[in-house]
Structures are given as C-alpha cells and as structure tokens.
Motif scaffolding. Structure first.
Motif, PDB file in Angstrom:
ATOM      1  N   LEU A  42     -15.427  38.443  -2.608  1.00  0.00           N
ATOM      2  CA  LEU A  42     -15.266  37.098  -2.050  1.00  0.00           C
ATOM      3  C   LEU A  42     -16.665  36.680  -1.608  1.00  0.00           C
ATOM      4  O   LEU A  42     -17.178  37.170  -0.611  1.00  0.00           O
ATOM      5  CB  LEU A  42     -14.303  37.100  -0.855  1.00  0.00           C
ATOM      6  N   PRO A  43     -17.309  35.786  -2.364  1.00  0.00           N
ATOM      7  CA  PRO A  43     -18.710  35.466  -2.110  1.00  0.00           C
ATOM      8  C   PRO A  43     -19.003  34.927  -0.711  1.00  0.00           C
ATOM      9  O   PRO A  43     -20.068  35.170  -0.168  1.00  0.00           O
ATOM     10  CB  PRO A  43     -19.037  34.401  -3.160  1.00  0.00           C
ATOM     11  N   SER A  44     -18.065  34.228  -0.119  1.00  0.00           N
ATOM     12  CA  SER A  44     -18.352  33.641   1.186  1.00  0.00           C
ATOM     13  C   SER A  44     -17.725  34.421   2.336  1.00  0.00           C
ATOM     14  O   SER A  44     -17.643  33.920   3.449  1.00  0.00           O
ATOM     15  CB  SER A  44     -17.902  32.180   1.215  1.00  0.00           C
ATOM     16  N   LEU A  45     -17.299  35.655   2.088  1.00  0.00           N
ATOM     17  CA  LEU A  45     -16.773  36.517   3.141  1.00  0.00           C
ATOM     18  C   LEU A  45     -17.886  36.789   4.139  1.00  0.00           C
ATOM     19  O   LEU A  45     -18.972  37.226   3.765  1.00  0.00           O
ATOM     20  CB  LEU A  45     -16.274  37.830   2.525  1.00  0.00           C
ATOM     21  N   ALA A  46     -17.637  36.483   5.403  1.00  0.00           N
ATOM     22  CA  ALA A  46     -18.691  36.650   6.408  1.00  0.00           C
ATOM     23  C   ALA A  46     -18.101  36.779   7.806  1.00  0.00           C
ATOM     24  O   ALA A  46     -16.987  36.333   8.071  1.00  0.00           O
ATOM     25  CB  ALA A  46     -19.635  35.443   6.382  1.00  0.00           C
ATOM     26  N   ASN A  47     -18.883  37.390   8.675  1.00  0.00           N
ATOM     27  CA  ASN A  47     -18.549  37.420  10.095  1.00  0.00           C
ATOM     28  C   ASN A  47     -18.837  36.027  10.635  1.00  0.00           C
ATOM     29  O   ASN A  47     -19.941  35.525  10.516  1.00  0.00           O
ATOM     30  CB  ASN A  47     -19.417  38.467  10.801  1.00  0.00           C
ATOM     31  N   ASP A  48     -17.834  35.414  11.218  1.00  0.00           N
ATOM     32  CA  ASP A  48     -18.007  34.052  11.730  1.00  0.00           C
ATOM     33  C   ASP A  48     -18.255  34.058  13.227  1.00  0.00           C
ATOM     34  O   ASP A  48     -18.053  33.059  13.897  1.00  0.00           O
ATOM     35  CB  ASP A  48     -16.785  33.204  11.385  1.00  0.00           C
ATOM     36  N   PHE A  56     -13.983  37.215  14.427  1.00  0.00           N
ATOM     37  CA  PHE A  56     -13.422  36.205  13.538  1.00  0.00           C
ATOM     38  C   PHE A  56     -14.119  36.311  12.193  1.00  0.00           C
ATOM     39  O   PHE A  56     -15.337  36.249  12.117  1.00  0.00           O
ATOM     40  CB  PHE A  56     -13.611  34.808  14.134  1.00  0.00           C
ATOM     41  N   VAL A  57     -13.343  36.509  11.140  1.00  0.00           N
ATOM     42  CA  VAL A  57     -13.881  36.674   9.795  1.00  0.00           C
ATOM     43  C   VAL A  57     -13.579  35.437   8.968  1.00  0.00           C
ATOM     44  O   VAL A  57     -12.448  34.972   8.929  1.00  0.00           O
ATOM     45  CB  VAL A  57     -13.266  37.927   9.114  1.00  0.00           C
ATOM     46  N   ARG A  58     -14.618  34.900   8.332  1.00  0.00           N
ATOM     47  CA  ARG A  58     -14.455  33.751   7.440  1.00  0.00           C
ATOM     48  C   ARG A  58     -14.273  34.290   6.031  1.00  0.00           C
ATOM     49  O   ARG A  58     -15.151  34.935   5.477  1.00  0.00           O
ATOM     50  CB  ARG A  58     -15.681  32.848   7.506  1.00  0.00           C
ATOM     51  N   LEU A  59     -13.106  34.041   5.465  1.00  0.00           N
ATOM     52  CA  LEU A  59     -12.833  34.505   4.104  1.00  0.00           C
ATOM     53  C   LEU A  59     -13.422  33.560   3.073  1.00  0.00           C
ATOM     54  O   LEU A  59     -13.838  33.979   2.014  1.00  0.00           O
ATOM     55  CB  LEU A  59     -11.332  34.663   3.880  1.00  0.00           C
ATOM     56  N   GLY A  60     -13.435  32.290   3.374  1.00  0.00           N
ATOM     57  CA  GLY A  60     -14.061  31.318   2.487  1.00  0.00           C
ATOM     58  C   GLY A  60     -13.267  31.049   1.234  1.00  0.00           C
ATOM     59  O   GLY A  60     -12.122  31.441   1.084  1.00  0.00           O
ATOM     60  N   GLY A  61     -13.906  30.362   0.315  1.00  0.00           N
ATOM     61  CA  GLY A  61     -13.259  29.973  -0.924  1.00  0.00           C
ATOM     62  C   GLY A  61     -13.522  30.970  -2.041  1.00  0.00           C
ATOM     63  O   GLY A  61     -14.429  31.788  -1.974  1.00  0.00           O
ATOM     64  N   CYS A  62     -12.677  30.886  -3.043  1.00  0.00           N
ATOM     65  CA  CYS A  62     -12.862  31.724  -4.224  1.00  0.00           C
ATOM     66  C   CYS A  62     -12.178  31.029  -5.398  1.00  0.00           C
ATOM     67  O   CYS A  62     -11.433  30.074  -5.221  1.00  0.00           O
ATOM     68  CB  CYS A  62     -12.297  33.125  -4.005  1.00  0.00           C
ATOM     69  N   SER A  63     -12.420  31.550  -6.569  1.00  0.00           N
ATOM     70  CA  SER A  63     -11.814  30.976  -7.768  1.00  0.00           C
ATOM     71  C   SER A  63     -10.317  31.278  -7.791  1.00  0.00           C
ATOM     72  O   SER A  63      -9.823  32.176  -7.100  1.00  0.00           O
ATOM     73  CB  SER A  63     -12.470  31.562  -9.019  1.00  0.00           C
ATOM     74  N   GLU A  65      -8.795  32.642 -10.202  1.00  0.00           N
ATOM     75  CA  GLU A  65      -8.654  33.984 -10.760  1.00  0.00           C
ATOM     76  C   GLU A  65      -8.756  35.041  -9.662  1.00  0.00           C
ATOM     77  O   GLU A  65      -7.954  35.975  -9.611  1.00  0.00           O
ATOM     78  CB  GLU A  65      -9.711  34.242 -11.845  1.00  0.00           C
ATOM     79  N   VAL A  66      -9.742  34.904  -8.792  1.00  0.00           N
ATOM     80  CA  VAL A  66      -9.914  35.872  -7.705  1.00  0.00           C
ATOM     81  C   VAL A  66      -8.725  35.795  -6.743  1.00  0.00           C
ATOM     82  O   VAL A  66      -8.205  36.827  -6.306  1.00  0.00           O
ATOM     83  CB  VAL A  66     -11.251  35.647  -6.964  1.00  0.00           C
ATOM     84  N   ALA A  67      -8.259  34.605  -6.422  1.00  0.00           N
ATOM     85  CA  ALA A  67      -7.116  34.454  -5.524  1.00  0.00           C
ATOM     86  C   ALA A  67      -5.869  35.111  -6.104  1.00  0.00           C
ATOM     87  O   ALA A  67      -5.136  35.818  -5.395  1.00  0.00           O
ATOM     88  CB  ALA A  67      -6.858  32.975  -5.235  1.00  0.00           C
ATOM     89  N   ASN A  68      -5.620  34.889  -7.400  1.00  0.00           N
ATOM     90  CA  ASN A  68      -4.457  35.499  -8.041  1.00  0.00           C
ATOM     91  C   ASN A  68      -4.591  37.024  -8.114  1.00  0.00           C
ATOM     92  O   ASN A  68      -3.627  37.746  -7.890  1.00  0.00           O
ATOM     93  CB  ASN A  68      -4.236  34.908  -9.430  1.00  0.00           C
ATOM     94  N   ARG A  69      -5.769  37.503  -8.406  1.00  0.00           N
ATOM     95  CA  ARG A  69      -5.998  38.959  -8.456  1.00  0.00           C
ATOM     96  C   ARG A  69      -5.823  39.567  -7.067  1.00  0.00           C
ATOM     97  O   ARG A  69      -5.223  40.626  -6.917  1.00  0.00           O
ATOM     98  CB  ARG A  69      -7.397  39.251  -9.011  1.00  0.00           C
TER      99      ARG A  69
END
Length: 86
Positions: A42-48, A56-63, A65-69
């Motif tokens: 997850l490219p935008s996974l970060a400690n918020d 608090f962890v920011r999961l962010g966006g993903c494609s 395909e990644v969401a379904n996987r």
C-alpha cells in the motif's frame, strides 16, 4: 480564565503522545511486513501520528486490484482462523 495544565500534566500528555506515535510506527511496520508476505504494497501506508494520544495509521488509497487482493487475503486469513477454532 482558561485552564492551564500543570507541568506534570503536560509531561504525562507528551508521554502518551510519544507512545501513540511509537504504536503507529510499529503498526505500520507490522502491516507492511504482512502485506509483503502476500506480495502486496500500500504505497501511502504511513504513521499519521498520534490522534488523541493514540496511534493512528493512514492506509491511504490503492488500485482496485490491490483492494480486491487485500480483501481475498483477509478473507482467507479469517477463514483459516475460523477453521483453527473448530
């Protein structure tokens, strides 16, 4: 007159904030490692940072395909845990 926290209260709050921040870092590291086992990122996974002295962890966006996987991996893990409990 506004309430002014004491030095001890400010110090206690800072310690809670620091612990929340550290918990967020650890959660991000754990999730990144688990995702890597599934070949995912997850490219935008970060400690918020701490929110209300909690991690608090920011999961962010993903494609899509990644969401379904990710949904497949979570479901498979949940089913495996359910089978272990039987």
């Amino acid at each position: 007159m506004a309430y002014e926290p004491s030095y001890a209260e400010r110090l206690r709050y800072k310690r809670l904030q620091d612990a929340g921040y550290q918990a967020g870092l650890e959660a991000v590291t754990n999730l990144q490692a688990a995702l890597a086992l599934a070949g995912m990122v997850l490219p935008s996974l970060a400690n918020d940072g701490p929110v209300g002295a909690r991690g608090f962890v920011r999961l962010g966006g993903c494609s899509v395909e990644v969401a379904n996987r990710l949904a497949e991996v979570i479901a498979a893990g949940a089913h495996a845990l359910q089978e272990q409990g039987m």
